[in-house]
Design a protein around this motif. Structure first.
Motif, PDB file in Angstrom:
ATOM      1  N   ASP A 322     153.330 119.415 108.851  1.00 55.31           N
ATOM      2  CA  ASP A 322     154.061 118.240 109.898  1.00 55.31           C
ATOM      3  C   ASP A 322     154.136 116.918 109.592  1.00 55.31           C
ATOM      4  N   ALA A 323     154.452 116.376 109.826  1.00 57.61           N
ATOM      5  CA  ALA A 323     154.256 114.817 108.748  1.00 57.61           C
ATOM      6  C   ALA A 323     152.819 114.245 109.333  1.00 57.61           C
ATOM      7  N   ILE A 324     152.236 114.677 110.306  1.00 56.69           N
ATOM      8  CA  ILE A 324     151.001 114.811 110.491  1.00 56.69           C
ATOM      9  C   ILE A 324     150.042 115.172 108.995  1.00 56.69           C
ATOM     10  N   SER A 325     150.196 116.720 109.320  1.00 54.55           N
ATOM     11  CA  SER A 325     149.049 116.920 108.292  1.00 54.55           C
ATOM     12  C   SER A 325     149.708 116.431 106.746  1.00 54.55           C
ATOM     13  N   TYR A 326     150.402 116.046 105.953  1.00 58.33           N
ATOM     14  CA  TYR A 326     151.015 114.964 104.973  1.00 58.33           C
ATOM     15  C   TYR A 326     150.053 113.652 105.036  1.00 58.33           C
ATOM     16  N   GLN A 327     150.373 112.929 106.630  1.00 55.92           N
ATOM     17  CA  GLN A 327     150.133 111.381 106.739  1.00 55.92           C
ATOM     18  C   GLN A 327     147.907 111.695 106.361  1.00 55.92           C
ATOM     19  N   LEU A 328     147.202 112.833 107.273  1.00 57.15           N
ATOM     20  CA  LEU A 328     146.107 113.598 106.520  1.00 57.15           C
ATOM     21  C   LEU A 328     145.489 112.897 105.777  1.00 57.15           C
ATOM     22  N   VAL A 329     146.666 113.783 104.542  1.00 56.58           N
ATOM     23  CA  VAL A 329     146.214 114.044 102.903  1.00 56.58           C
ATOM     24  C   VAL A 329     146.167 112.916 102.743  1.00 56.58           C
ATOM     25  N   ILE A 330     147.059 112.002 102.794  1.00 55.14           N
ATOM     26  CA  ILE A 330     147.383 110.542 102.546  1.00 55.14           C
ATOM     27  C   ILE A 330     146.652 109.622 102.516  1.00 55.14           C
ATOM     28  N   HIS A 331     146.150 109.817 103.782  1.00 57.45           N
ATOM     29  CA  HIS A 331     144.774 108.605 104.493  1.00 57.45           C
ATOM     30  C   HIS A 331     143.660 109.063 103.650  1.00 57.45           C
ATOM     31  N   ALA A 332     143.577 110.608 103.220  1.00 60.69           N
ATOM     32  CA  ALA A 332     142.229 110.488 102.149  1.00 60.69           C
ATOM     33  C   ALA A 332     142.227 110.358 101.276  1.00 60.69           C
ATOM     34  N   TYR A 333     143.350 110.379 100.920  1.00 63.97           N
ATOM     35  CA  TYR A 333     143.537 110.694  98.874  1.00 63.97           C
ATOM     36  C   TYR A 333     143.711 108.703  98.978  1.00 63.97           C
ATOM     37  N   SER A 334     144.264 108.004  99.774  1.00 60.07           N
ATOM     38  CA  SER A 334     143.783 106.079 100.309  1.00 60.07           C
ATOM     39  C   SER A 334     142.595 105.681 100.472  1.00 60.07           C
ATOM     40  N   LYS A 335     141.703 106.268 100.916  1.00 64.53           N
ATOM     41  CA  LYS A 335     140.107 105.978 101.396  1.00 64.53           C
ATOM     42  C   LYS A 335     139.652 105.809 100.102  1.00 64.53           C
ATOM     43  N   PRO A 366     159.365 110.760 107.260  1.00 69.12           N
ATOM     44  CA  PRO A 366     158.494 110.123 106.594  1.00 69.12           C
ATOM     45  C   PRO A 366     158.274 108.902 107.740  1.00 69.12           C
ATOM     46  N   ASN A 367     157.085 108.021 108.050  1.00 68.75           N
ATOM     47  CA  ASN A 367     156.907 107.137 108.930  1.00 68.75           C
ATOM     48  C   ASN A 367     156.086 105.799 108.558  1.00 68.75           C
ATOM     49  N   ALA A 368     156.124 105.092 109.496  1.00 71.16           N
ATOM     50  CA  ALA A 368     155.836 103.650 108.649  1.00 71.16           C
ATOM     51  C   ALA A 368     153.646 103.875 108.471  1.00 71.16           C
ATOM     52  N   PHE A 369     152.830 104.607 109.503  1.00 74.43           N
ATOM     53  CA  PHE A 369     151.427 105.131 108.139  1.00 74.43           C
ATOM     54  C   PHE A 369     151.897 105.708 107.134  1.00 74.43           C
ATOM     55  N   SER A 370     152.671 106.168 107.110  1.00 73.90           N
ATOM     56  CA  SER A 370     152.711 106.850 105.636  1.00 73.90           C
ATOM     57  C   SER A 370     152.875 106.287 104.497  1.00 73.90           C
ATOM     58  N   TYR A 371     153.990 105.694 105.151  1.00 74.74           N
ATOM     59  CA  TYR A 371     153.884 104.287 103.542  1.00 74.74           C
ATOM     60  C   TYR A 371     153.267 103.046 103.586  1.00 74.74           C
ATOM     61  N   SER A 372     152.632 103.057 104.995  1.00 73.42           N
ATOM     62  CA  SER A 372     151.583 101.991 104.345  1.00 73.42           C
ATOM     63  C   SER A 372     150.039 102.632 103.919  1.00 73.42           C
ATOM     64  N   ALA A 373     150.033 103.907 104.350  1.00 69.60           N
ATOM     65  CA  ALA A 373     148.818 104.420 103.604  1.00 69.60           C
ATOM     66  C   ALA A 373     148.561 104.752 101.686  1.00 69.60           C
ATOM     67  N   CYS A 374     150.075 105.209 101.610  1.00 67.88           N
ATOM     68  CA  CYS A 374     150.271 104.883  99.728  1.00 67.88           C
ATOM     69  C   CYS A 374     149.942 103.183  99.728  1.00 67.88           C
ATOM     70  N   ILE A 375     150.642 102.394 100.570  1.00 64.65           N
ATOM     71  CA  ILE A 375     150.273 101.360  99.773  1.00 64.65           C
ATOM     72  C   ILE A 375     148.974 100.863  99.972  1.00 64.65           C
ATOM     73  N   ASN A 376     148.032 101.188 100.549  1.00 71.26           N
ATOM     74  CA  ASN A 376     147.153 100.645 100.942  1.00 71.26           C
ATOM     75  C   ASN A 376     146.470 101.883  99.391  1.00 71.26           C
ATOM     76  N   ALA A 377     146.065 102.430  99.249  1.00 70.03           N
ATOM     77  CA  ALA A 377     145.630 103.327  98.156  1.00 70.03           C
ATOM     78  C   ALA A 377     145.915 102.427  97.106  1.00 70.03           C
ATOM     79  N   TRP A 378     147.509 101.739  96.172  1.00 68.21           N
ATOM     80  CA  TRP A 378     147.748 101.404  95.284  1.00 68.21           C
ATOM     81  C   TRP A 378     146.873  99.649  96.104  1.00 68.21           C
ATOM     82  N   ALA A 379     146.423  99.042  96.550  1.00 69.42           N
ATOM     83  CA  ALA A 379     145.692  97.640  96.734  1.00 69.42           C
ATOM     84  C   ALA A 379     144.428  98.373  97.292  1.00 69.42           C
TER      85      ALA A 379
END
Length: 414
Positions: A322-335, A366-379
């Motif tokens: 689900d969206a949480i599954s993808y968000q957690l993986v995106i968050h792992a890469y962003s950190k 996708p929600n705001a958390f997903s997009y924000s994690a991608c922006i954070n990864a670029w930052a």
């Protein structure tokens, strides 16, 4: 003046007197809008006896009237059901009831010998353990107090009490207490209870005929047991939390495959708990951090791929990303601050949108958390500053477009 005129005059006097009397009685019963001076001017003088009676009865009339029993009950019922009653008062009452229940059950444990605990007290064991779970982060002795209740039930059952039964529900409650401590010690204690449950259940299933049956045959671990233990490790903050959580997931899948037990079938919740452990470990500050960070982000993506494979092949239909599954993986890469991490985040975001369109799954929006994690990864990336800024702004523009033109409320920039 003739007698006829005299009689008519007396008749008029009587009518006027009656009118004045009626007006005086009406004014005595109705509040007057006249000033105090006008009222005193129009007031007919009272006798001395009447004035004395009014002076004596004035203090009695000024006293507050005591409410009757019916009025008190009505007022209490109104306070009880008043929707405007403050939440602080309600919380205070709940806290007093909770504290009273814990004091009562601890007193019962101290006063009752082992094997003689009343059934009424045994029925309150699980509710009290659940109370300790809510207090685990506020009180350092909450887990220890809950363990005391759990050990007492074991002692009561061993002493032969007919009302004491160790069940899966009781074990899940005590595991939940240790999960709420958010500590390594709590995670280890939760896992030890899980191993004990598994051992007791296997012993009961392999009992020898002719020998006494196992006393703890009803402590079979289920998906809630494993999910709570995995979540305990993911919230512990331990360096090896992700590996320990993965080990429990492998154990659960093995038990389900061997016993074909539907109660041990993995689901999305336990997989997301493992992904959360990797996401938390991805940003941990340790000496050889770069290698472990890369491993955590990479393994998180591998677990996500396994979820997709298990669901699409029909092996485990309950394991649905689900969206949480993808968000957690995106968050792992962003950190992780790895090279190529922002590109992996964008790839996962696009993959989530493609699966949403292919399966028409509302749980993959996708929600705001997903997009924000991608922006954070670029930052946090090591790319050139201008590239980082352009890429981050492009994601923000895309996010705003989906919100304004496609009316995706979850994509609203915050």
């Amino acid at each position: 003046m003739t007698p006829k005129h005299i009689g008519l005059l007396f008749y008029c006097i009587i009518l006027i007197n009656s009118f004045i009397t009626t007006c005086y009685a009406f004014c005595r019963n109705q509040p007057s809008s006249r000033s105090s001076s006008e009222q005193s001017f129009l007031r007919i003088p009272e006798s001395r006896e009447q004035q004395k009676h009014q002076r004596d009865s004035a203090p009695l009339q000024a006293e507050k009237k005591m409410p009757t029993g019916t009025e008190i009950e009505r007022n209490n019922d109104f306070k009880k059901h008043d929707p405007n009653r403050s939440n602080r008062q309600r919380s205070k009452n709940r806290g007093q009831n909770t504290s009273g229940l814990l004091k009562w059950i601890n007193y019962s444990l101290d006063e009752s010998p082992i094997g003689k605990l009343p059934p009424k007290t045994l029925k309150k064991i699980i509710p009290c353990i659940n109370i300790y779970a809510k207090l685990a982060q506020k009180r350092s002795d909450a887990a220890q107090s809950a363990d005391k209740l759990f050990q007492r039930v074991l002692a009561e059952q061993k002493a032969g009490s007919p009302h004491a039964h160790v069940s899966t529900k009781l074990c899940n409650s005590i595991i939940n207490v240790h999960k709420q401590t958010h500590s390594t010690q709590g995670a280890e204690r939760a896992e030890s209870i899980l191993i004990w449950m598994d051992r007791e259940y296997i012993t009961s299933m392999t009992s020898v005929p002719g020998l006494p049956a196992a006393t703890n045959a009803g402590v079979k671990p289920d998906v809630i047991t494993f999910s709570s233990c995995v979540s305990a490790w993911s919230k512990s903050g331990n360096i090896d939390a992700a590996e320990r959580a993965t080990g429990l997931l492998i154990l659960m899948e093995t038990m389900h495959r061997i016993g074909n037990d539907p109660e041990l079938e993995p689901n999305t919740i336990i997989y997301n708990a493992v992904l959360e452990a990797y996401a938390r470990s991805s940003g941990s500050n340790i000496n050889d951090g770069e290698g472990l960070k890369e491993t955590c982000a990479y393994k998180a993506e591998q677990i996500l791929k396994r979820m997709i494979r298990l669901h699409d092949t029909g092996r485990y239909t309950s394991v649905k990303p689900d969206a949480i599954s993808y968000q957690l993986v995106i968050h792992a890469y962003s950190k992780s601050r790895l090279g190529g991490a922002p590109q992996r985040c964008e790839h996962l975001l696009k993959q989530m949108e493609d699966r949403r369109n292919a399966f028409n799954d509302v749980n993959l929006i996708p929600n705001a958390f997903s997009y924000s994690a991608c922006i954070n990864a670029w930052a946090k990336s090591r790319e050139v500053g201008s590239l980082k800024a352009r890429s981050a702004f492009a994601i923000y523009t895309y996010m705003e477009t989906r919100y304004r033109e496609l009316s995706e409320v979850d994509a609203k920039p915050n």
